[in-house]
Design a protein around this motif. Structure first.
Motif, short mmCIF file in Angstrom:
data_model
loop_
_atom_site.label_atom_id
_atom_site.label_comp_id
_atom_site.label_asym_id
_atom_site.label_seq_id
_atom_site.Cartn_x
_atom_site.Cartn_y
_atom_site.Cartn_z
N MET A 1 14.36 52.02 31.19
CA MET A 1 15.20 52.74 32.14
C MET A 1 16.41 53.32 31.41
O MET A 1 17.06 52.62 30.63
CB MET A 1 15.68 51.80 33.26
CG MET A 1 16.52 52.49 34.32
SD MET A 1 17.26 51.34 35.50
CE MET A 1 15.81 50.60 36.20
N ASP A 2 16.71 54.61 31.67
CA ASP A 2 17.83 55.23 30.96
C ASP A 2 19.16 54.74 31.53
O ASP A 2 19.24 54.12 32.60
CB ASP A 2 17.74 56.76 31.01
CG ASP A 2 17.78 57.32 32.42
OD1 ASP A 2 18.69 56.93 33.19
OD2 ASP A 2 16.91 58.14 32.78
N GLU A 3 20.23 55.04 30.79
CA GLU A 3 21.55 54.51 31.13
C GLU A 3 22.03 55.00 32.49
O GLU A 3 22.65 54.24 33.25
CB GLU A 3 22.55 54.91 30.04
CG GLU A 3 23.94 54.33 30.28
CD GLU A 3 24.93 54.72 29.20
OE1 GLU A 3 26.13 54.44 29.37
OE2 GLU A 3 24.49 55.31 28.18
N ARG A 4 21.74 56.24 32.83
CA ARG A 4 22.22 56.77 34.11
C ARG A 4 21.60 56.02 35.29
O ARG A 4 22.28 55.67 36.25
CB ARG A 4 21.94 58.27 34.22
CG ARG A 4 22.56 58.89 35.47
CD ARG A 4 22.61 60.40 35.38
NE ARG A 4 21.31 61.03 35.51
CZ ARG A 4 21.10 62.35 35.41
NH1 ARG A 4 22.13 63.15 35.15
NH2 ARG A 4 19.89 62.85 35.53
N LYS A 5 20.31 55.77 35.20
CA LYS A 5 19.65 55.02 36.27
C LYS A 5 20.23 53.61 36.37
O LYS A 5 20.42 53.07 37.47
CB LYS A 5 18.14 54.96 36.03
CG LYS A 5 17.38 56.23 36.38
CD LYS A 5 15.89 56.01 36.26
CE LYS A 5 15.09 57.24 36.73
NZ LYS A 5 15.35 58.42 35.91
N GLN A 6 20.51 53.01 35.22
CA GLN A 6 21.10 51.67 35.24
C GLN A 6 22.46 51.67 35.92
O GLN A 6 22.77 50.77 36.71
CB GLN A 6 21.23 51.14 33.81
CG GLN A 6 19.90 50.78 33.16
CD GLN A 6 20.09 50.08 31.83
OE1 GLN A 6 20.99 49.25 31.68
NE2 GLN A 6 19.25 50.40 30.86
N ARG A 7 23.28 52.66 35.62
CA ARG A 7 24.62 52.73 36.22
C ARG A 7 24.52 52.94 37.73
O ARG A 7 25.28 52.35 38.50
CB ARG A 7 25.42 53.87 35.58
CG ARG A 7 25.79 53.61 34.12
CD ARG A 7 26.37 54.85 33.48
NE ARG A 7 27.62 55.26 34.10
CZ ARG A 7 28.15 56.47 33.99
NH1 ARG A 7 27.52 57.41 33.29
NH2 ARG A 7 29.30 56.75 34.58
N GLU A 44 17.80 60.42 41.49
CA GLU A 44 17.68 59.20 40.68
C GLU A 44 17.33 57.99 41.57
O GLU A 44 16.53 57.13 41.18
CB GLU A 44 18.98 58.92 39.93
CG GLU A 44 19.33 59.96 38.87
CD GLU A 44 18.49 59.81 37.61
OE1 GLU A 44 17.38 59.24 37.67
OE2 GLU A 44 18.94 60.28 36.55
N ASP A 47 13.73 58.03 42.25
CA ASP A 47 12.98 57.52 41.10
C ASP A 47 13.05 55.99 41.04
O ASP A 47 12.04 55.32 40.75
CB ASP A 47 13.54 58.10 39.80
CG ASP A 47 13.22 59.58 39.63
OD1 ASP A 47 12.33 60.08 40.36
OD2 ASP A 47 13.87 60.23 38.79
#
Length: 338
Positions: A1-7, A44, A47
């Motif tokens: 999972m990319d950082e933006r999705k994590q945030r 996001e 997703d």
């Protein structure tokens, strides 16, 4: 999972824990400095839902975290800071009360965590499980029922009724009982765990269903010999997750079976703080709940277990910190007394 999705996922979880309301993209874009538009947040979130980290309640356009989302948050995204000063102060108020026994101190700590987390505290304190088991004897009643007698070195005994789904001959029951008894003879009750029982079953030749029933009955008898407390039912049921009868009834039924609650706390893993989220709990009634558990021990001597049972929407970081701190204090006290 990319950082933006994590945030975004972290923001949704932390917002939902505070509000108990499904979280929309506008809320995240407005209240969290992510530097992206509501439309981007919305995409996001879609997703994240497809990936199984978010769920969409039928009655809302917002999203809520799934058990999978909470698990990722706890394992890799949660900010793990120090214990809050206010929590330390309240813990030490209990700790410094010289009139409290060890079990009373645990009980007061259980009440404190329940009040702070608005969840239920489950406390398993040492009872008579320090005794040595001398032997078990099984008395067949008929093909489907038998009574297990558990006798310890202190002479105390417990009787537990057993049920078999298929008929079992009396001589077969007694043969298996003798082998089982030999395997656990002269062991401390506290050392007879589900893992130990599984190892015994693997080395005995006989119907696995009968052996499992013998093992489960023995564990049930041992669990009953420990002191079990549950604190904070009102706190738990005041949570918005339990507004409907459909949500409350399974929990109330479970709470009536204190023995079943004792089984929930049986965990042989060596993890200092054990966390089970949603469907990770083996009991169906807890599929929408989380259990955070700390076992206190000193040189393999079980001092007690304190666990928090609440909705999956809980302040994981704060509760984990409190239980970790309590574990440190209790185990330090035990070391200093030896």
């Amino acid at each position: 999972m990319d950082e933006r999705k994590q945030r975004i996922l972290r923001a949704i979880i932390e917002d939902y824990v505070k509000s108990a309301e499904p979280v929309g993209s506008r809320t995240i874009a407005k209240n969290y400095d992510l530097g992206i538009s509501p439309a981007t947040v919305r995409n996001e979130m879609s997703d994240l839902e497809d990936l199984g980290y978010l769920e969409k309640p039928h009655t809302s356009a917002g999203r809520i975290p799934s058990s999978k989302g909470y698990r990722l948050y706890v394992d890799s995204m949660m900010h793990q800071g120090p214990v809050l000063d206010e929590d330390v102060k309240q813990i030490h108020t209990i700790w410094n009360d010289s009139q409290l026994s060890g079990n009373e101190m645990l009980l007061h700590m259980a009440r404190l965590v329940s009040q702070i987390s608005h969840s239920m505290s489950l406390l398993l304190a040492p009872g008579h499980d320090q005794a040595l088991l001398k032997y078990i004897h099984i008395l067949p009643l008929d093909g489907h029922q038998a009574v297990m007698v558990v006798i310890t070195a202190t002479g105390a005994l417990d009787n537990e009724l057993m049920y078999f789904t298929s008929p079992v001959k009396a001589d077969e029951i007694q043969r298996l009982a003798i082998q089982f008894s030999n395997a656990v003879q002269n062991k401390f009750l506290r050392d007879i765990t589900s893992a130990h029982i599984s190892a015994i079953i693997a080395h005995i030749d006989g119907p696995k269903s009968v052996l499992l029933q013998i093992g489960e009955t023995l564990l049930r008898a041992i669990t009953k010999r420990r002191l079990f407390y549950s604190v904070g039912t009102t706190e738990l049921l005041s949570q918005p997750e339990f507004k409907t009868v459909e949500k409350v009834q399974p929990v109330l039924s479970l709470l009536e079976e204190q023995q079943q609650l004792g089984y929930i706390l049986q965990d042989d893993s060596n993890t200092p703080i054990k966390i089970k989220i949603g469907s990770e709990n083996q009991t169906e009634a807890l599929n929408d709940m989380s259990l955070i558990q700390a076992d206190f021990s000193q040189e393999n001597n079980q001092l007690g277990t304190l666990a928090i049972l609440g909705p999956t929407r809980m302040e994981y970081g704060r509760i984990i910190n409190m239980l970790s701190y309590m574990k440190h204090l209790m185990e330090t006290m035990a070391r200093n007394q030896t």
